[in-house]
Scaffold this active site. Structure first.
Site, PDB file in Angstrom:
ATOM      1  N   THR A 252       0.864  -1.192   0.000  1.00  0.00           N
ATOM      2  CA  THR A 252       0.000   0.000   0.000  1.00  0.00           C
ATOM      3  C   THR A 252       0.900   1.242   0.000  1.00  0.00           C
ATOM      4  OG1 THR A 252      -0.224  -0.287   2.401  1.00  0.00           O
ATOM      5  CG2 THR A 252      -2.041  -1.065   1.019  1.00  0.00           C
TER       6      THR A 252
ATOM      7  N   LYS B  98       4.423  -6.921   3.904  1.00  0.00           N
ATOM      8  CA  LYS B  98       4.086  -5.551   3.530  1.00  0.00           C
ATOM      9  C   LYS B  98       3.740  -4.810   4.805  1.00  0.00           C
ATOM     10  CE  LYS B  98       0.649  -3.585   3.173  1.00  0.00           C
ATOM     11  NZ  LYS B  98      -0.112  -2.645   4.099  1.00  0.00           N
TER      12      LYS B  98
ATOM     13  N   THR C 178      -1.235  -2.038   8.589  1.00  0.00           N
ATOM     14  CA  THR C 178      -1.503  -3.412   8.430  1.00  0.00           C
ATOM     15  C   THR C 178      -0.229  -4.111   8.030  1.00  0.00           C
ATOM     16  OG1 THR C 178      -3.731  -2.980   7.668  1.00  0.00           O
ATOM     17  CG2 THR C 178      -2.804  -5.113   7.146  1.00  0.00           C
TER      18      THR C 178
ATOM     19  N   GLU D 100       6.145   4.874   7.227  1.00  0.00           N
ATOM     20  CA  GLU D 100       5.599   5.996   6.454  1.00  0.00           C
ATOM     21  C   GLU D 100       6.312   7.301   6.808  1.00  0.00           C
ATOM     22  OE1 GLU D 100       1.081   4.335   5.666  1.00  0.00           O
ATOM     23  OE2 GLU D 100       1.448   5.650   7.369  1.00  0.00           O
TER      24      GLU D 100
ATOM     25  N   ASN E 175      -0.831  10.309   6.152  1.00  0.00           N
ATOM     26  CA  ASN E 175      -2.005   9.832   6.890  1.00  0.00           C
ATOM     27  C   ASN E 175      -3.104  10.878   6.993  1.00  0.00           C
ATOM     28  OD1 ASN E 175      -1.523   6.989   8.038  1.00  0.00           O
ATOM     29  ND2 ASN E 175       0.437   8.027   8.270  1.00  0.00           N
TER      30      ASN E 175
END
Length: 398
Positions: free
Chosen positions: A146, A172, A187, A271, A393
């Site tokens: 993702t 992932k 996730t 991230e 986010n």
């Protein structure tokens, strides 16, 4: 370096809203395989997690794992369960597998439904994508990514009494990462394949031990996902037979190497991350004490932003340790940041701020907290918080 008797692949199905992104992966064994799995402890579990737990509790062998990105299929009620079952059913039908022998996983936005009408047609395309090459591996991993920025996979070959076995794994995860999983009593999604012959009960125990020192020691943002899943398939196609106790230990150590490698990759790809952080808590009374302190520091926004700014603010490390729920003596504690001794026996040291900043500007940072109260230790892995984490986010759904 791919285990015998497995094929993998990935295609574009249209589930993910991003154009041309591959979003549907398949991991399939030529023969039914023994399986082990761990899933999120969250009360809010995605439909694929609920289905996989139900199927694995029944025992038996499994032949395939189908996984999509772009939609978490979480908080989707009965329709979500039906869609997860349909995903598995279509795989079982097209590949002529035993009913109930496919598992599934999803990752993406919570509360949305998977686009199912053309799923069967896409599965036919998926069949043509399968193989054992590095390209096939990469396409499978790309299909479950993702916000990840690079492919995360690892493998290990082990020589055993009757030949050689291979472990291959992928993962992932870049955000909503703080795995808290249990066995059958994202996730982050991780799928591990091996051609070793190991029965499910032993495989489950080895997986749980391995995850406890790898996936359970990594955090990006402290948020546990509704979809966290780790599944291991062992199909025995190495033809080395049942492993001896000595070879079983070799297998467990090799699996530890694979899972730890994957866990570290998650932290490195957090991230918006600019730095990978290893936190070592040592000389505690128990390993659990060390783990609690490491996790608390790793999930402290103040600590993570300080590392982003290359600020050797040891107070944020000590403050996080102090609220971890572990009784220790601050007056006996030492702290090292980026290799520089900044705090000793309850007091600040007169260290060079310039040298500390230079050290904390590196891409990989080590933090050491020495409680000097026992012989136990643990390591935890995380990343810094940058401006980009908020940007990513702040509009994740759009």
């Amino acid at each position: 370096m791919f285990p015998k008797g497995f094929k993998v692949g990935g295609v574009r199905s249209g589930i993910h809203k991003k154009e041309r992104k591959k979003d549907l992966a398949l991991f399939i064994s030529d023969v039914p395989a023994n399986a082990a799995g761990m899933f999120t402890k969250s009360v809010v579990k995605a439909a694929p997690v609920l289905l996989d737990i139900e199927r694995m509790k029944k025992g038996g062998k499994f032949s395939a794992i189908v996984a999509n990105s772009g939609c978490a299929n979480a908080c989707t009620g009965e329709k979500g369960i039906k869609d997860a079952k349909t995903m598995c059913y279509e795989i079982e039908k097209i590949f002529n597998l035993q009913a109930g022998s496919a598992l599934c996983a999803s990752t993406g936005v919570i509360g949305q439904y998977i686009n199912m009408p053309k799923f069967a047609d896409v599965v036919k395309l998926l069949k043509d994508s399968l193989g054992t090459s590095a390209k096939n591996e990469d396409e499978a991993v790309l299909s479950i990514m993702t916000t990840d920025t690079f492919i995360k996979k690892s493998s290990k070959k082990i020589k055993v009494k009757n030949g050689e076995i291979t472990i291959w794994g992928c993962v992932k995860g870049a955000g909503m990462i703080h795995p808290n999983m249990q066995g059958l009593h994202a996730t982050m999604l991780s799928f591990i394949l091996t051609d070793a012959e190991i029965e499910s009960k032993a495989l489950q125990k080895i997986l749980e031990n391995s995850a406890d020192n790898s996936f359970h020691c990594v955090s990006v943002d402290g948020d546990t996902s509704t979809n966290d899943t780790v599944i291991v398939l062992a199909n025995g196609q190495s033809k080395t037979g049942r492993l001896s106790p000595v070879d079983m230990k070799k297998f467990a150590l090799a699996l530890d190497e694979v899972t730890l490698s994957l866990a570290k990759m998650i932290a490195k790809d957090g991230e918006g991350a600019t730095k990978f952080i290893e936190i070592e808590i040592k000389n505690t009374k128990t390993k659990e004490d060390a783990r609690k302190i490491g996790a608390t520091i790793a999930t402290s926004p103040l600590f993570k932003t300080a590392v982003f700014g290359a600020d050797a603010n040891w107070g944020r490390v000590l403050a996080a340790a102090g609220r971890a729920g572990v009784n220790f003596n601050p007056d006996k504690t030492d702290i090292y940041m980026g290799g520089i001794h900044v705090f000793k026996n309850g007091a600040a040291l007169n260290f060079s701020e310039k040298a500390a900043k230079k050290s904390l500007l590196k891409k990989e940072i080590k933090i050491v907290v020495d409680l000097k109260s026992g012989k136990a230790a643990s390591k935890y892995y995380t990343c810094d918080f940058s401006y980009d984490y908020v940007k990513i986010n702040g509009d994740y759904r759009s």
